[in-house]
Design a protein around this motif. Structure first.
Motif, short mmCIF file in Angstrom:
data_model
loop_
_atom_site.label_atom_id
_atom_site.label_comp_id
_atom_site.label_asym_id
_atom_site.label_seq_id
_atom_site.Cartn_x
_atom_site.Cartn_y
_atom_site.Cartn_z
N GLU A 60 0.82 -1.21 0.00
CA GLU A 60 0.00 0.00 0.00
C GLU A 60 0.86 1.26 0.00
O GLU A 60 0.61 2.20 -0.77
CB GLU A 60 -0.92 0.00 1.22
N GLU A 64 1.40 3.97 -3.05
CA GLU A 64 0.94 5.35 -2.82
C GLU A 64 2.03 6.38 -3.06
O GLU A 64 1.77 7.45 -3.64
CB GLU A 64 0.43 5.49 -1.39
N PRO A 142 -4.40 -4.12 -7.13
CA PRO A 142 -3.65 -3.06 -7.81
C PRO A 142 -2.39 -2.60 -7.08
O PRO A 142 -1.39 -2.27 -7.72
CB PRO A 142 -4.67 -1.92 -7.92
N ALA A 143 -2.42 -2.56 -5.75
CA ALA A 143 -1.23 -2.11 -5.01
C ALA A 143 -0.07 -3.08 -5.21
O ALA A 143 1.06 -2.67 -5.52
CB ALA A 143 -1.56 -1.96 -3.53
N ARG A 146 1.19 -2.95 -8.83
CA ARG A 146 2.03 -1.78 -9.13
C ARG A 146 3.45 -1.99 -8.60
O ARG A 146 4.42 -1.59 -9.26
CB ARG A 146 1.42 -0.53 -8.53
N ARG A 207 -1.72 2.09 -16.69
CA ARG A 207 -3.09 2.18 -16.17
C ARG A 207 -3.10 2.21 -14.64
O ARG A 207 -3.90 2.90 -14.03
CB ARG A 207 -3.93 1.01 -16.70
N LEU A 208 -2.22 1.44 -14.03
CA LEU A 208 -2.15 1.43 -12.57
C LEU A 208 -1.69 2.79 -12.04
O LEU A 208 -2.21 3.29 -11.04
CB LEU A 208 -1.20 0.34 -12.10
N GLY A 211 -4.37 5.19 -11.90
CA GLY A 211 -5.48 4.84 -11.02
C GLY A 211 -6.67 4.25 -11.75
O GLY A 211 -7.82 4.42 -11.32
N GLU A 212 -6.42 3.55 -12.84
CA GLU A 212 -7.49 3.02 -13.68
C GLU A 212 -7.53 1.50 -13.67
O GLU A 212 -7.81 0.86 -14.69
CB GLU A 212 -7.34 3.53 -15.11
#
Length: 250
Positions: A60, A64, A142-143, A146, A207-208, A211-212
């Motif tokens: 996370e 971020e 997603p986290a 990424r 895309r990641l 934020g998609e």
């Protein structure tokens, strides 16, 4: 007083055999005197949960703000563990990052390979099933994705970059059988599969970062066409992509 003494003697006597208080056993038919309810987790289960929280916090925070901006102190606070617990699992921040990459890569690649093997159709269908599993797993996590697809390369860690490269090669092996479908397979570059996987990873990473993650499913048809074209030609690749688009719409 004497009556109490006799009562205690009665309690410690069983079938004519005298027992000391430390030898008392549960009554027949009662396996334990422990009160009912949820039992505390075992030591192994507690350690597994601690490691999971540390890896999740690492994912996370790095997703971020990037690897370089993430500190071990932040990971400890986000995971809600003590420093001693952190050091029990990882010696430093980089080790936690590498552990995250290992865990996330294993989960995703194994799921992709399983989807490829389950599909009983021709190779283009198997490749489509594998690509669909990859997109679904990235969208669901997603986290972690990424960290593996973007930060593993950008972090400046040679070990992280090597793990990223190993994952690409493992996925590239699934594309190799497609060469048999191309009459001019001898002319295909040796690095074709890794190049194609690198292109897919780049699309996912972009895309990641935007934020998609939830929009990835819509990109599946055109990405599948991109993968299949060197093996089955433009028309067949477009047909497979069209079927994928119809399936998504349905």
């Amino acid at each position: 007083m004497f009556g109490n003494f006799l009562y205690l003697m009665y309690l410690f006597r069983t079938n004519g055999n005298w027992r000391y208080p430390g030898d008392v056993r549960a009554l027949p038919g009662r396996e334990s005197r422990r009160p009912p309810g949820r039992q505390p987790p075992s030591r192994d289960a507690a350690a597994t949960e601690q490691r999971r929280r540390i890896l999740r916090a690492t994912a996370e925070l790095i997703a971020e703000q990037g690897y370089q901006e993430t500190t071990m102190e932040e990971i400890v606070r986000r995971a809600k563990v003590g420093y001693a617990t952190f050091y029990k699992h990882f010696p430093d921040r980089e080790a936690a990052f590498l552990g995250l990459i290992d865990a996330a890569t294993a989960h995703t690649v194994e799921r992709v390979e399983a989807a490829y093997k389950r599909e009983e159709g021709p190779w283009p269908d198997r490749a489509g099933a594998a690509l669909g599993a990859l997109f679904e797993d990235v969208a669901a996590h997603p986290a972690e994705a990424r960290c593996v697809l973007v930060e593993a390369v950008a972090a400046g860690s040679s070990d992280a970059a090597a793990k990223h490269e190993a994952a690409l090669k493992r996925l590239a092996r699934l594309l190799r059988p497609g060469r048999e479908l191309n009459p001019r397979q001898a002319e295909l570059p040796e690095t074709l599969e890794e190049t194609l996987c690198g292109g897919v990873v780049w699309v996912l990473g972009q895309r990641l970062m935007a934020g998609e993650a939830k929009k990835l499913r819509a990109l599946l048809p055109e990405t599948l066409e991109f993968l299949l074209r060197p093996y089955v030609g433009e028309q067949e690749a477009a047909r497979e992509a069209g079927e994928a688009a119809e399936a998504i719409s349905a």
